[in-house]
Design a protein around this motif. Structure first.
Motif, PDB file in Angstrom:
ATOM      1  N   LYS A  92       0.706  -1.178   0.012  1.00  0.00           N
ATOM      2  CA  LYS A  92      -0.041  -0.003   0.054  1.00  0.00           C
ATOM      3  C   LYS A  92       0.843   1.170   0.065  1.00  0.00           C
ATOM      4  O   LYS A  92       1.754   1.348   0.553  1.00  0.00           O
ATOM      5  CB  LYS A  92      -0.990  -0.039   1.050  1.00  0.00           C
ATOM      6  CG  LYS A  92      -1.914  -0.965   1.100  1.00  0.00           C
ATOM      7  CD  LYS A  92      -2.910  -0.958   2.233  1.00  0.00           C
ATOM      8  CE  LYS A  92      -4.214  -1.825   2.303  1.00  0.00           C
ATOM      9  NZ  LYS A  92      -5.004  -1.924   3.362  1.00  0.00           N
ATOM     10  N   ALA A  93       0.530   2.275  -0.750  1.00  0.00           N
ATOM     11  CA  ALA A  93       1.127   3.496  -0.885  1.00  0.00           C
ATOM     12  C   ALA A  93       0.109   4.567  -1.267  1.00  0.00           C
ATOM     13  O   ALA A  93      -1.021   4.289  -1.554  1.00  0.00           O
ATOM     14  CB  ALA A  93       2.341   3.379  -1.595  1.00  0.00           C
ATOM     15  N   ASP A  94       0.632   5.973  -1.023  1.00  0.00           N
ATOM     16  CA  ASP A  94      -0.026   6.978  -1.381  1.00  0.00           C
ATOM     17  C   ASP A  94       0.075   7.332  -2.968  1.00  0.00           C
ATOM     18  O   ASP A  94      -0.720   7.643  -3.676  1.00  0.00           O
ATOM     19  CB  ASP A  94       0.287   8.254  -0.822  1.00  0.00           C
ATOM     20  CG  ASP A  94       0.001   8.268   0.646  1.00  0.00           C
ATOM     21  OD1 ASP A  94      -0.835   7.811   1.017  1.00  0.00           O
ATOM     22  OD2 ASP A  94       1.139   8.865   1.386  1.00  0.00           O
ATOM     23  N   LEU A  95       1.197   7.004  -3.706  1.00  0.00           N
ATOM     24  CA  LEU A  95       1.503   7.010  -4.982  1.00  0.00           C
ATOM     25  C   LEU A  95       2.014   5.569  -5.579  1.00  0.00           C
ATOM     26  O   LEU A  95       3.054   5.386  -4.806  1.00  0.00           O
ATOM     27  CB  LEU A  95       2.423   8.454  -4.834  1.00  0.00           C
ATOM     28  CG  LEU A  95       2.906   8.635  -6.393  1.00  0.00           C
ATOM     29  CD1 LEU A  95       1.520   9.024  -7.355  1.00  0.00           C
ATOM     30  CD2 LEU A  95       3.831   9.664  -6.430  1.00  0.00           C
ATOM     31  N   TYR A  96       1.349   5.300  -6.541  1.00  0.00           N
ATOM     32  CA  TYR A  96       2.191   4.125  -7.277  1.00  0.00           C
ATOM     33  C   TYR A  96       2.909   4.610  -8.546  1.00  0.00           C
ATOM     34  O   TYR A  96       2.347   5.267  -9.217  1.00  0.00           O
ATOM     35  CB  TYR A  96       1.030   3.243  -7.592  1.00  0.00           C
ATOM     36  CG  TYR A  96       0.431   2.472  -6.117  1.00  0.00           C
ATOM     37  CD1 TYR A  96       1.099   1.540  -5.430  1.00  0.00           C
ATOM     38  CD2 TYR A  96      -0.880   2.927  -5.863  1.00  0.00           C
ATOM     39  CE1 TYR A  96       0.597   1.186  -4.464  1.00  0.00           C
ATOM     40  CE2 TYR A  96      -1.468   2.468  -4.551  1.00  0.00           C
ATOM     41  CZ  TYR A  96      -0.719   1.682  -3.949  1.00  0.00           C
ATOM     42  OH  TYR A  96      -1.256   0.983  -2.873  1.00  0.00           O
ATOM     43  N   LEU A  97       3.955   3.856  -8.779  1.00  0.00           N
ATOM     44  CA  LEU A  97       4.688   4.195  -9.954  1.00  0.00           C
ATOM     45  C   LEU A  97       4.814   3.089 -11.005  1.00  0.00           C
ATOM     46  O   LEU A  97       4.494   1.851 -10.860  1.00  0.00           O
ATOM     47  CB  LEU A  97       6.159   4.353  -9.497  1.00  0.00           C
ATOM     48  CG  LEU A  97       6.650   5.364  -8.415  1.00  0.00           C
ATOM     49  CD1 LEU A  97       8.139   5.284  -8.035  1.00  0.00           C
ATOM     50  CD2 LEU A  97       6.211   6.897  -9.127  1.00  0.00           C
ATOM     51  N   ASP A 221       9.609 -12.001   8.939  1.00  0.00           N
ATOM     52  CA  ASP A 221       8.412 -12.319   9.581  1.00  0.00           C
ATOM     53  C   ASP A 221       7.675 -10.947  10.059  1.00  0.00           C
ATOM     54  O   ASP A 221       6.347 -10.967  10.110  1.00  0.00           O
ATOM     55  CB  ASP A 221       8.387 -13.389  10.661  1.00  0.00           C
ATOM     56  CG  ASP A 221       8.613 -14.678  10.090  1.00  0.00           C
ATOM     57  OD1 ASP A 221       8.423 -15.040   9.010  1.00  0.00           O
ATOM     58  OD2 ASP A 221       8.941 -15.531  10.948  1.00  0.00           O
ATOM     59  N   ILE A 222       8.432  -9.981  10.497  1.00  0.00           N
ATOM     60  CA  ILE A 222       7.976  -8.723  10.927  1.00  0.00           C
ATOM     61  C   ILE A 222       7.941  -7.839   9.823  1.00  0.00           C
ATOM     62  O   ILE A 222       6.929  -6.965   9.684  1.00  0.00           O
ATOM     63  CB  ILE A 222       8.939  -8.305  12.138  1.00  0.00           C
ATOM     64  CG1 ILE A 222       8.644  -9.147  13.241  1.00  0.00           C
ATOM     65  CG2 ILE A 222       8.418  -6.802  12.652  1.00  0.00           C
ATOM     66  CD1 ILE A 222       9.689  -8.859  14.517  1.00  0.00           C
ATOM     67  N   SER A 223       9.005  -7.687   9.172  1.00  0.00           N
ATOM     68  CA  SER A 223       9.451  -6.631   8.068  1.00  0.00           C
ATOM     69  C   SER A 223       8.407  -6.807   7.052  1.00  0.00           C
ATOM     70  O   SER A 223       7.889  -5.681   6.460  1.00  0.00           O
ATOM     71  CB  SER A 223      10.821  -6.571   7.637  1.00  0.00           C
ATOM     72  OG  SER A 223      11.625  -6.200   8.857  1.00  0.00           O
ATOM     73  N   TYR A 224       8.393  -7.957   6.670  1.00  0.00           N
ATOM     74  CA  TYR A 224       7.831  -8.050   5.281  1.00  0.00           C
ATOM     75  C   TYR A 224       6.161  -7.494   5.359  1.00  0.00           C
ATOM     76  O   TYR A 224       5.631  -6.741   4.430  1.00  0.00           O
ATOM     77  CB  TYR A 224       7.836  -9.443   4.770  1.00  0.00           C
ATOM     78  CG  TYR A 224       7.073  -9.576   3.194  1.00  0.00           C
ATOM     79  CD1 TYR A 224       7.535  -8.818   2.092  1.00  0.00           C
ATOM     80  CD2 TYR A 224       6.021 -10.426   2.890  1.00  0.00           C
ATOM     81  CE1 TYR A 224       7.121  -9.049   0.885  1.00  0.00           C
ATOM     82  CE2 TYR A 224       5.404 -10.488   1.741  1.00  0.00           C
ATOM     83  CZ  TYR A 224       5.979  -9.922   0.597  1.00  0.00           C
ATOM     84  OH  TYR A 224       5.409 -10.030  -0.441  1.00  0.00           O
ATOM     85  N   PRO A 225       5.469  -8.251   6.471  1.00  0.00           N
ATOM     86  CA  PRO A 225       4.038  -7.684   6.486  1.00  0.00           C
ATOM     87  C   PRO A 225       3.677  -6.160   6.797  1.00  0.00           C
ATOM     88  O   PRO A 225       2.876  -5.716   6.260  1.00  0.00           O
ATOM     89  CB  PRO A 225       3.527  -8.529   7.910  1.00  0.00           C
ATOM     90  CG  PRO A 225       4.387  -9.707   7.760  1.00  0.00           C
ATOM     91  CD  PRO A 225       5.857  -9.197   7.366  1.00  0.00           C
ATOM     92  N   ALA A 226       4.626  -5.613   7.591  1.00  0.00           N
ATOM     93  CA  ALA A 226       4.635  -4.315   7.716  1.00  0.00           C
ATOM     94  C   ALA A 226       4.740  -3.505   6.656  1.00  0.00           C
ATOM     95  O   ALA A 226       4.360  -2.464   6.421  1.00  0.00           O
ATOM     96  CB  ALA A 226       5.698  -3.816   9.092  1.00  0.00           C
ATOM     97  N   ASN A 227       5.805  -3.695   5.834  1.00  0.00           N
ATOM     98  CA  ASN A 227       6.270  -3.124   4.677  1.00  0.00           C
ATOM     99  C   ASN A 227       5.110  -3.154   3.544  1.00  0.00           C
ATOM    100  O   ASN A 227       5.022  -2.186   2.766  1.00  0.00           O
ATOM    101  CB  ASN A 227       7.623  -3.412   4.027  1.00  0.00           C
ATOM    102  CG  ASN A 227       8.712  -3.015   5.241  1.00  0.00           C
ATOM    103  OD1 ASN A 227       8.638  -2.054   5.764  1.00  0.00           O
ATOM    104  ND2 ASN A 227       9.830  -3.925   4.949  1.00  0.00           N
ATOM    105  N   LEU A 228       4.389  -4.273   3.720  1.00  0.00           N
ATOM    106  CA  LEU A 228       3.123  -4.389   2.663  1.00  0.00           C
ATOM    107  C   LEU A 228       2.452  -3.225   2.998  1.00  0.00           C
ATOM    108  O   LEU A 228       1.535  -2.878   2.146  1.00  0.00           O
ATOM    109  CB  LEU A 228       2.576  -5.587   2.883  1.00  0.00           C
ATOM    110  CG  LEU A 228       3.310  -6.778   2.167  1.00  0.00           C
ATOM    111  CD1 LEU A 228       2.351  -8.055   2.701  1.00  0.00           C
ATOM    112  CD2 LEU A 228       3.359  -6.774   0.691  1.00  0.00           C
ATOM    113  N   MET A 229       2.174  -2.545   4.119  1.00  0.00           N
ATOM    114  CA  MET A 229       1.446  -1.472   4.400  1.00  0.00           C
ATOM    115  C   MET A 229       2.182   0.038   4.284  1.00  0.00           C
ATOM    116  O   MET A 229       1.735   0.855   4.407  1.00  0.00           O
ATOM    117  CB  MET A 229       0.961  -1.596   5.833  1.00  0.00           C
ATOM    118  CG  MET A 229       0.152  -2.826   6.200  1.00  0.00           C
ATOM    119  SD  MET A 229      -1.382  -2.685   5.466  1.00  0.00           S
ATOM    120  CE  MET A 229      -2.110  -1.670   6.058  1.00  0.00           C
ATOM    121  N   CYS A 230       3.470  -0.327   3.905  1.00  0.00           N
ATOM    122  CA  CYS A 230       4.429   0.898   3.616  1.00  0.00           C
ATOM    123  C   CYS A 230       4.334   1.961   4.615  1.00  0.00           C
ATOM    124  O   CYS A 230       4.658   3.027   4.576  1.00  0.00           O
ATOM    125  CB  CYS A 230       3.794   1.618   2.265  1.00  0.00           C
ATOM    126  SG  CYS A 230       5.371   2.593   1.474  1.00  0.00           S
TER     127      CYS A 230
END
Length: 234
Positions: A92-97, A221-230
């Motif tokens: 997820k992000a505000d702007l997609y490239l 296990d922590i970083s990947y799910p969190a980063n999917l939320m950006c």
């Protein structure tokens, strides 16, 4: 020679061997940050404020597995800062490239080149006026990112690098997302000659990457799910 308007800082997180890049426009003071690390946000924001910059973009080259992005935390201090990811990154992000898009940061123009392979949504960011590129995990100094995790493909990475990064002029400086050997910058010309993986044929490269047998990133296990939320804060 026309003086560049670029304000440039390279920052390092020794725990995850991650480089964070702060790019600002000297004239307008607008700025973007690439690959912010959650644990280093206080350091980064202190520098942003000392330089009198206004962050308008928090950019990740891809959805990382080895560290948690600081984008969401940064948005608390700069509510108008937009989080940025590739359109097919899965996050997820505000702007997609998309490939070929441009980010305008004051008088700076940042070309966005889709360079998948390490992940499906990887991007490289090029500032032609300053002859520099930020390669994420596509190209490291004498190396490249792994191709055995989420939506990775060694053959795709090879073709991305050769068509979108090695096609740049040889003197362009390349700044990676990570370094594990104490190196901070390289050039297109250097990597086309000395990179021990990417100078091989595509078949040899695929073979090399398939035999790395790397451990999983310790924070996946922590970083990947969190980063999917950006890092976006609800």
């Amino acid at each position: 020679m026309v003086k560049s308007n670029l304000i440039f800082r390279q920052l390092f997180d020794s725990d995850t061997s991650t480089y964070t890049y702060l790019l600002g426009c000297e004239k307008t003071k607008d700025a973007m940050i690439i690959e912010p690390v959650l644990e280093c946000v206080a350091r980064d924001l202190k520098l942003v404020n000392e330089l009198g910059l206004n962050l308008i973009y928090g950019v990740n080259t891809h959805v990382h597995t080895d560290h948690t992005t600081g984008t969401g935390q940064i948005k608390k201090s700069f509510p108008n800062c937009k989080s940025v990811l590739g359109a097919n990154s899965g996050g997820k992000a505000d702007l997609y490239l998309n490939d070929g898009d441009k980010l305008l940061v004051g008088d700076l123009t940042v070309e966005c080149r889709h360079t998948p392979g390490h992940t499906l949504g990887c991007f490289t960011f090029v500032l032609h006026e300053d002859r520099i590129a930020f390669t994420g995990d596509a190209v490291f100094v004498r190396g490249c990112g792994r191709t055995d995790l989420h939506h990775s493909c060694a053959k795709t990475l090879y073709h991305s690098v050769h068509s979108k990064i090695f096609s740049l002029p040889s003197d362009y400086k390349l700044y990676p997302a990570h370094d594990y050997k104490g190196m901070s910058v390289t050039t297109v010309g250097e990597e086309k000659v000395y990179n021990p993986r990417l100078t091989k044929t595509v078949d040899e490269f695929v073979q090399i990457m398939s035999n790395l047998k790397l451990d999983l990133p310790r924070r996946i296990d922590i970083s990947y799910p969190a980063n999917l939320m950006c890092g976006i804060q609800d």
